[in-house]
Scaffold this motif. Sequence first.
Motif, mmCIF file in Angstrom:
data_model
loop_
_atom_site.group_PDB
_atom_site.id
_atom_site.type_symbol
_atom_site.label_atom_id
_atom_site.label_comp_id
_atom_site.label_asym_id
_atom_site.label_seq_id
_atom_site.Cartn_x
_atom_site.Cartn_y
_atom_site.Cartn_z
ATOM 1 N N ASP A 187 0.891 -38.299 -47.635
ATOM 2 C CA ASP A 187 1.962 -38.700 -46.711
ATOM 3 C C ASP A 187 3.281 -38.886 -47.466
ATOM 4 O O ASP A 187 4.339 -38.473 -46.995
ATOM 5 C CB ASP A 187 1.569 -39.990 -45.984
ATOM 6 C CG ASP A 187 2.609 -40.407 -44.971
ATOM 7 O OD1 ASP A 187 2.907 -39.611 -44.061
ATOM 8 O OD2 ASP A 187 3.138 -41.529 -45.104
ATOM 9 N N SER A 188 3.220 -39.484 -48.628
ATOM 10 C CA SER A 188 4.424 -39.690 -49.439
ATOM 11 C C SER A 188 5.038 -38.346 -49.854
ATOM 12 O O SER A 188 6.249 -38.147 -49.754
ATOM 13 C CB SER A 188 4.088 -40.515 -50.684
ATOM 14 O OG SER A 188 5.208 -40.650 -51.513
ATOM 15 N N VAL A 189 4.196 -37.430 -50.291
ATOM 16 C CA VAL A 189 4.683 -36.107 -50.700
ATOM 17 C C VAL A 189 5.247 -35.365 -49.492
ATOM 18 O O VAL A 189 6.274 -34.694 -49.592
ATOM 19 C CB VAL A 189 3.565 -35.295 -51.391
ATOM 20 C CG1 VAL A 189 4.009 -33.864 -51.656
ATOM 21 C CG2 VAL A 189 3.135 -35.975 -52.686
ATOM 22 N N GLU A 190 4.615 -35.536 -48.349
ATOM 23 C CA GLU A 190 5.103 -34.894 -47.126
ATOM 24 C C GLU A 190 6.515 -35.378 -46.780
ATOM 25 O O GLU A 190 7.376 -34.598 -46.381
ATOM 26 C CB GLU A 190 4.146 -35.218 -45.973
ATOM 27 C CG GLU A 190 4.561 -34.646 -44.637
ATOM 28 C CD GLU A 190 3.620 -35.054 -43.515
ATOM 29 O OE1 GLU A 190 4.087 -35.086 -42.362
ATOM 30 O OE2 GLU A 190 2.434 -35.342 -43.778
ATOM 31 N N ARG A 191 6.761 -36.674 -46.955
ATOM 32 C CA ARG A 191 8.056 -37.237 -46.580
ATOM 33 C C ARG A 191 9.130 -37.071 -47.652
ATOM 34 O O ARG A 191 10.290 -36.877 -47.338
ATOM 35 C CB ARG A 191 7.903 -38.715 -46.232
ATOM 36 C CG ARG A 191 7.186 -38.903 -44.901
ATOM 37 C CD ARG A 191 7.046 -40.339 -44.422
ATOM 38 N NE ARG A 191 6.237 -41.139 -45.337
ATOM 39 C CZ ARG A 191 6.735 -42.102 -46.120
ATOM 40 N NH1 ARG A 191 8.008 -42.388 -46.096
ATOM 41 N NH2 ARG A 191 5.946 -42.797 -46.908
ATOM 42 N N ARG A 214 14.936 -31.364 -52.960
ATOM 43 C CA ARG A 214 15.441 -30.354 -52.036
ATOM 44 C C ARG A 214 14.240 -29.607 -51.478
ATOM 45 O O ARG A 214 13.266 -29.389 -52.176
ATOM 46 C CB ARG A 214 16.351 -29.368 -52.765
ATOM 47 C CG ARG A 214 17.764 -29.884 -52.918
ATOM 48 C CD ARG A 214 18.611 -28.873 -53.621
ATOM 49 N NE ARG A 214 18.187 -28.946 -55.026
ATOM 50 C CZ ARG A 214 18.378 -28.026 -55.935
ATOM 51 N NH1 ARG A 214 18.996 -26.923 -55.642
ATOM 52 N NH2 ARG A 214 17.974 -28.185 -57.159
ATOM 53 N N GLY A 215 14.308 -29.243 -50.236
ATOM 54 C CA GLY A 215 13.225 -28.486 -49.617
ATOM 55 C C GLY A 215 12.058 -29.359 -49.165
ATOM 56 O O GLY A 215 10.999 -28.850 -48.818
ATOM 57 N N ARG A 216 12.261 -30.675 -49.143
ATOM 58 C CA ARG A 216 11.148 -31.567 -48.776
ATOM 59 C C ARG A 216 10.728 -31.361 -47.321
ATOM 60 O O ARG A 216 9.568 -31.544 -46.991
ATOM 61 C CB ARG A 216 11.479 -33.016 -49.065
ATOM 62 C CG ARG A 216 12.496 -33.633 -48.171
ATOM 63 C CD ARG A 216 12.761 -35.089 -48.544
ATOM 64 N NE ARG A 216 13.753 -35.685 -47.691
ATOM 65 C CZ ARG A 216 15.054 -35.565 -47.842
ATOM 66 N NH1 ARG A 216 15.528 -34.873 -48.849
ATOM 67 N NH2 ARG A 216 15.882 -36.149 -47.013
ATOM 68 N N ALA A 220 6.524 -29.570 -43.745
ATOM 69 C CA ALA A 220 6.007 -28.699 -42.688
ATOM 70 C C ALA A 220 4.730 -27.991 -43.144
ATOM 71 O O ALA A 220 3.773 -27.856 -42.380
ATOM 72 C CB ALA A 220 7.061 -27.670 -42.276
ATOM 73 N N ILE A 221 4.701 -27.567 -44.398
ATOM 74 C CA ILE A 221 3.499 -26.921 -44.940
ATOM 75 C C ILE A 221 2.338 -27.904 -44.951
ATOM 76 O O ILE A 221 1.221 -27.571 -44.540
ATOM 77 C CB ILE A 221 3.773 -26.374 -46.362
ATOM 78 C CG1 ILE A 221 4.758 -25.217 -46.299
ATOM 79 C CG2 ILE A 221 2.470 -25.957 -47.043
ATOM 80 C CD1 ILE A 221 5.304 -24.793 -47.666
#
Length: 178
Positions: free
Chosen positions: A112-116, A160-162, A167-168
Motif C-alpha cells: 500500500d505504501s509503495v502504491e501511494r 515521479r511516476g508514482r 495503477a499497476i
Amino acid sequence: MPRPSFLDEIETRSGVPVSVCYQCCRCTNGCPVAGDMDIVPHRVIGYILSGEREKVLASASPWTCLVCATCSLRCPNGIDVARVFETLRQISIASGCAAKNDVRHFDDLVIDSVERHGRLAELETIMRYRLSKGQLLKDAAMGLDMLRKGRIGLSSHNIRGRKELGAIIRRTRGRKDR
C-alpha cells in the motif's frame, strides 16, 4: 495419485534444487534478520528436506525475510534461498496459513505504501502496522535508534511516476484505478 513430498513441491514450484543443501549454515550466518526469525534459514531448508510442511508453513520466517538475497549469494551450492522463501509465502497464502498467522498484513501495508508513494515510507508503514495491532510504542527504542542513525526517515519521499506505479499495483491486486 499421491501428493508429492514437500521437498518435491518446493523444488518444482521454486525451480530451486533444495536437496543439494548440506546445512553449512552460510545462509543463516549472512542473514541480516536471522536473529528475528523463529526458524533460521538453514533450519527452514532442513525442515523442508525432512518433510516438515506444517512446521515450515506455520513459521513467520518466510515473512520476516527481507528478500535481500544475501543467503542465496552465500550458498556454496547455488541454492536460491530467497526464492525458496518466496515460494513458501505463496504456498502459505494458498493453504490459508498466512491468514491464520496474520503474517500477510505487514506485507499488504508495505505494498500500500509503495502504491501511494512509489517507494516504501518506512516510518509511516511501521506506525500503521503498530496502530493496527494496538502496539504503538512496541519497538519504539529501536525506531528512535534507526531514526538517529539515518536508517529510516521521518517523511515519505514520493517518486515521479508514482501514480502509474500505483495503477499497476492496483491492477495486479485486482482493483480498479481510483
